[in-house]
Design a protein around this motif. Structure first.
Motif, PDB file in Angstrom:
ATOM      1  N   ALA A   2       0.807  -1.285   0.001  1.00  0.00           N
ATOM      2  CA  ALA A   2       0.077   0.004  -0.201  1.00  0.00           C
ATOM      3  C   ALA A   2       0.808   1.280  -0.048  1.00  0.00           C
ATOM      4  O   ALA A   2       1.966   1.245   0.509  1.00  0.00           O
ATOM      5  CB  ALA A   2      -0.927  -0.017   1.058  1.00  0.00           C
ATOM      6  N   GLU A   3       0.361   2.349  -0.589  1.00  0.00           N
ATOM      7  CA  GLU A   3       1.116   3.484  -0.468  1.00  0.00           C
ATOM      8  C   GLU A   3       1.014   3.987   0.776  1.00  0.00           C
ATOM      9  O   GLU A   3      -0.058   3.977   1.542  1.00  0.00           O
ATOM     10  CB  GLU A   3       0.435   4.480  -1.669  1.00  0.00           C
ATOM     11  N   LYS A   4       1.883   4.858   1.286  1.00  0.00           N
ATOM     12  CA  LYS A   4       1.888   5.262   2.779  1.00  0.00           C
ATOM     13  C   LYS A   4       1.490   6.777   2.761  1.00  0.00           C
ATOM     14  O   LYS A   4       2.093   7.592   1.854  1.00  0.00           O
ATOM     15  CB  LYS A   4       3.031   5.313   3.341  1.00  0.00           C
ATOM     16  N   ILE A   5       0.789   7.284   3.355  1.00  0.00           N
ATOM     17  CA  ILE A   5       0.259   8.667   3.404  1.00  0.00           C
ATOM     18  C   ILE A   5       0.723   9.191   5.054  1.00  0.00           C
ATOM     19  O   ILE A   5       0.421   8.193   6.131  1.00  0.00           O
ATOM     20  CB  ILE A   5      -1.101   8.936   3.489  1.00  0.00           C
ATOM     21  N   VAL A   6       1.396   9.977   5.114  1.00  0.00           N
ATOM     22  CA  VAL A   6       1.944  10.453   6.564  1.00  0.00           C
ATOM     23  C   VAL A   6       1.128  11.505   6.897  1.00  0.00           C
ATOM     24  O   VAL A   6       0.974  12.596   6.340  1.00  0.00           O
ATOM     25  CB  VAL A   6       3.575  11.017   6.500  1.00  0.00           C
ATOM     26  N   LEU A   7       0.367  11.179   8.123  1.00  0.00           N
ATOM     27  CA  LEU A   7      -0.382  12.290   8.877  1.00  0.00           C
ATOM     28  C   LEU A   7       0.459  13.149   9.655  1.00  0.00           C
ATOM     29  O   LEU A   7       1.258  12.723  10.681  1.00  0.00           O
ATOM     30  CB  LEU A   7      -1.459  11.544   9.500  1.00  0.00           C
TER      31      LEU A   7
END
Length: 64
Positions: A2-7
Motif C-alpha cells: 500500500a502507498e503510505k500517507i504521512v499524517l
C-alpha cells in the motif's frame, strides 16, 4: 504494498479516523512520529488557521 500517507498529527483519534477512511482505499496511514520519532513541531507564525495549516503541511512534507 500500500502507498503510505504521512499524517502530520499527534492526535490518536484523528489518526484512527484517517486510518479507517484510507486503509479500505489501499493506503497505509501513519503518524509523522512513526516516520521521524523525534520531530519537533514548527512554530505557528501564521495569522490564520489556514496559514498555520499550510506552514505545518510544508514543514512536515519537507521533513519526510
Amino acid at each position: 504494498m500500500a502507498e503510505k500517507i504521512v499524517l502530520a498529527t499527534h492526535n490518536a483519534g484523528k489518526i484512527r479516523e484517517f486510518k479507517s477512511i484510507l486503509e479500505p482505499l489501499g493506503y497505509e496511514a501513519v503518524s509523522v512520529h512513526d516516520v521521524i520519532a523525534d520531530i519537533t513541531e514548527p512554530e505557528e507564525t501564521g495569522k490564520t488557521f489556514a496559514e498555520n495549516a499550510l506552514l505545518k503541511a510544508s514543514y512536515y512534507m519537507k521533513a519526510t
